[in-house]
Design a protein around this motif. Sequence first.
Motif, PDB file in Angstrom:
ATOM      1  N   TYR A 171     -17.040   4.053  29.529  1.00 38.00           N
ATOM      2  CA  TYR A 171     -16.460   5.922  29.550  1.00 38.00           C
ATOM      3  C   TYR A 171     -17.084   6.540  27.877  1.00 38.00           C
ATOM      4  CZ  TYR A 171     -13.692   5.782  33.594  1.00 38.00           C
ATOM      5  OH  TYR A 171     -13.122   6.112  34.960  1.00 38.00           O
ATOM      6  N   GLY A 172     -17.582   7.017  28.200  1.00 35.73           N
ATOM      7  CA  GLY A 172     -18.421   8.422  27.328  1.00 35.73           C
ATOM      8  C   GLY A 172     -17.367   8.388  26.289  1.00 35.73           C
ATOM      9  N   ARG A 173     -17.422   8.677  24.953  1.00 36.62           N
ATOM     10  CA  ARG A 173     -16.816   9.264  24.250  1.00 36.62           C
ATOM     11  C   ARG A 173     -17.680  10.169  23.213  1.00 36.62           C
ATOM     12  NH1 ARG A 173     -15.085   4.727  25.226  1.00 36.62           N
ATOM     13  NH2 ARG A 173     -16.350   3.451  24.054  1.00 36.62           N
ATOM     14  N   ILE A 174     -17.466  12.031  23.098  1.00 33.17           N
ATOM     15  CA  ILE A 174     -18.468  12.475  22.525  1.00 33.17           C
ATOM     16  C   ILE A 174     -17.205  12.825  20.897  1.00 33.17           C
ATOM     17  CG2 ILE A 174     -19.697  14.340  22.387  1.00 33.17           C
ATOM     18  CD1 ILE A 174     -20.288  13.495  25.588  1.00 33.17           C
ATOM     19  N   ARG A 175     -18.760  13.085  20.191  1.00 33.83           N
ATOM     20  CA  ARG A 175     -16.906  14.019  18.490  1.00 33.83           C
ATOM     21  C   ARG A 175     -18.079  15.355  18.488  1.00 33.83           C
ATOM     22  NH1 ARG A 175     -16.932  14.294  13.184  1.00 33.83           N
ATOM     23  NH2 ARG A 175     -14.875  13.809  12.706  1.00 33.83           N
TER      24      ARG A 175
ATOM     25  N   GLY B 212     -17.113  20.391  13.209  1.00 33.02           N
ATOM     26  CA  GLY B 212     -17.703  21.695  12.089  1.00 33.02           C
ATOM     27  C   GLY B 212     -16.000  23.130  13.082  1.00 33.02           C
ATOM     28  N   GLU B 213     -17.043  23.911  11.659  1.00 37.22           N
ATOM     29  CA  GLU B 213     -15.809  25.098  11.972  1.00 37.22           C
ATOM     30  C   GLU B 213     -15.771  25.695  12.706  1.00 37.22           C
ATOM     31  OE1 GLU B 213     -16.603  27.803   8.482  1.00 37.22           O
ATOM     32  OE2 GLU B 213     -17.616  25.431   6.670  1.00 37.22           O
ATOM     33  N   ASP B 214     -16.778  25.445  13.851  1.00 40.28           N
ATOM     34  CA  ASP B 214     -16.650  26.172  15.026  1.00 40.28           C
ATOM     35  C   ASP B 214     -16.666  26.023  16.401  1.00 40.28           C
ATOM     36  OD1 ASP B 214     -17.570  28.589  13.183  1.00 40.28           O
ATOM     37  OD2 ASP B 214     -19.148  28.669  13.914  1.00 40.28           O
ATOM     38  N   ARG B 215     -15.791  24.393  16.031  1.00 39.95           N
ATOM     39  CA  ARG B 215     -15.482  23.920  17.541  1.00 39.95           C
ATOM     40  C   ARG B 215     -15.320  23.633  18.605  1.00 39.95           C
ATOM     41  NH1 ARG B 215     -13.749  21.681  12.847  1.00 39.95           N
ATOM     42  NH2 ARG B 215     -10.713  20.676  12.870  1.00 39.95           N
ATOM     43  N   VAL B 216     -13.205  24.727  17.663  1.00 37.11           N
ATOM     44  CA  VAL B 216     -12.967  24.812  18.708  1.00 37.11           C
ATOM     45  C   VAL B 216     -13.798  26.451  19.876  1.00 37.11           C
ATOM     46  CG1 VAL B 216     -10.529  26.170  19.112  1.00 37.11           C
ATOM     47  CG2 VAL B 216     -10.714  24.354  17.108  1.00 37.11           C
ATOM     48  N   GLN B 217     -13.513  27.795  18.884  1.00 31.87           N
ATOM     49  CA  GLN B 217     -13.918  28.872  19.950  1.00 31.87           C
ATOM     50  C   GLN B 217     -15.887  28.079  20.515  1.00 31.87           C
ATOM     51  OE1 GLN B 217     -13.334  31.103  19.622  1.00 31.87           O
ATOM     52  NE2 GLN B 217     -14.443  31.797  21.884  1.00 31.87           N
TER      53      GLN B 217
ATOM     54  N   VAL C 127      -7.606  17.114  20.684  1.00 27.12           N
ATOM     55  CA  VAL C 127      -7.642  17.694  19.043  1.00 27.12           C
ATOM     56  C   VAL C 127      -7.568  16.553  17.657  1.00 27.12           C
ATOM     57  CG1 VAL C 127      -7.482  19.846  18.345  1.00 27.12           C
ATOM     58  CG2 VAL C 127      -7.449  19.803  20.305  1.00 27.12           C
ATOM     59  N   MET C 128      -8.575  16.580  16.905  1.00 21.81           N
ATOM     60  CA  MET C 128      -7.699  15.745  15.714  1.00 21.81           C
ATOM     61  C   MET C 128      -7.993  16.769  14.425  1.00 21.81           C
ATOM     62  SD  MET C 128     -10.261  12.183  17.081  1.00 21.81           S
ATOM     63  CE  MET C 128      -9.625  11.439  18.441  1.00 21.81           C
ATOM     64  N   LYS C 129      -8.113  16.088  13.499  1.00 22.49           N
ATOM     65  CA  LYS C 129      -8.155  17.187  12.281  1.00 22.49           C
ATOM     66  C   LYS C 129      -9.316  17.487  11.936  1.00 22.49           C
ATOM     67  CE  LYS C 129      -6.762  16.888   6.901  1.00 22.49           C
ATOM     68  NZ  LYS C 129      -6.070  15.725   6.281  1.00 22.49           N
ATOM     69  N   THR C 130      -9.978  16.946  11.620  1.00 23.40           N
ATOM     70  CA  THR C 130     -12.190  17.217  11.793  1.00 23.40           C
ATOM     71  C   THR C 130     -12.214  18.023  12.694  1.00 23.40           C
ATOM     72  OG1 THR C 130     -12.743  15.041  10.574  1.00 23.40           O
ATOM     73  CG2 THR C 130     -11.398  16.599   9.535  1.00 23.40           C
ATOM     74  N   ALA C 131     -11.749  17.403  14.166  1.00 21.18           N
ATOM     75  CA  ALA C 131     -12.952  16.869  15.413  1.00 21.18           C
ATOM     76  C   ALA C 131     -12.038  16.981  16.203  1.00 21.18           C
ATOM     77  CB  ALA C 131     -14.055  16.089  15.240  1.00 21.18           C
ATOM     78  N   ILE C 132     -12.742  17.570  17.288  1.00 19.18           N
ATOM     79  CA  ILE C 132     -11.900  17.467  19.155  1.00 19.18           C
ATOM     80  C   ILE C 132     -13.187  16.189  19.469  1.00 19.18           C
ATOM     81  CG2 ILE C 132     -11.758  18.444  21.002  1.00 19.18           C
ATOM     82  CD1 ILE C 132     -11.969  21.054  19.808  1.00 19.18           C
ATOM     83  N   THR C 133     -12.035  15.090  20.771  1.00 26.11           N
ATOM     84  CA  THR C 133     -12.898  14.382  20.090  1.00 26.11           C
ATOM     85  C   THR C 133     -12.809  14.009  22.110  1.00 26.11           C
ATOM     86  OG1 THR C 133     -12.572  11.884  19.234  1.00 26.11           O
ATOM     87  CG2 THR C 133     -13.163  11.466  21.022  1.00 26.11           C
TER      88      THR C 133
END
Length: 220
Positions: free
Chosen positions: A89-93, A96-101, A139-145
């Motif tokens: 399965y694919g995993r995409i990281r 960046g500061e605007d990742r959530v929005q 949702v992780m500390k510095t990224a969303i996987t």
Amino acid sequence: MSVHEGHVTSAKCFLMIKGRMRVTDLMFLHAFIVGLLRFGLFNFFFLQDTMTIAGAKVSEDGVIGTFDNDEEALDAVENGVAVVDLSHYGRIRVSGEDRVQFLHNQSTANFEILHEGQGCDTVFVTPTARTIDIAHAWVMKTAITLVVSPVTRERITHMLEKYIFFADKVEIQDITEKTSLFLLVGPTSNKIMEALSLADIVGQPYGSHKHYNVIGFLPL
């Protein structure tokens, strides 16, 4: 290593970095994993070779399909514990500061209400609202996987890159080849979690996850 609580009964999801892990036969899972972790011998390619010698049928792209013991495997899912290799399965990281929005705007989930350690399902659609894929997001500390289907991995990666505007502080990275993903399924999976000192993730809400530092592994 990141461990995630799944919505399937007694399912635990493991996202491993620093190599690729292929485990599908579950009779000696506990002793094998504990022994490898204890002695720092977690060599992923060796592990896949070991599975092949044990009778695993491996496809050309490295996916273990069966050990020709499907009835035993199904029984383990219902009465014991089984490991499902989802490394194809694919995993995409997304970082960046605007990742959530950014992901809030590019998919159907409300990422703005989520915090570190939480997760959700989200849907990626075309400009005409046709479904591309249902993804799992952590949702992780510095990224969303994001975990996506094997066939949509490249399409979703390219689509997300396409919609990054000049001022957006967002980075997209396909980490599929750098990580492995597998699932513990079955009513006794919690015992495996306890034996690996990972019991504090058991019983948490769907999508909950936590990083664990284990010999040879570092968190994403």
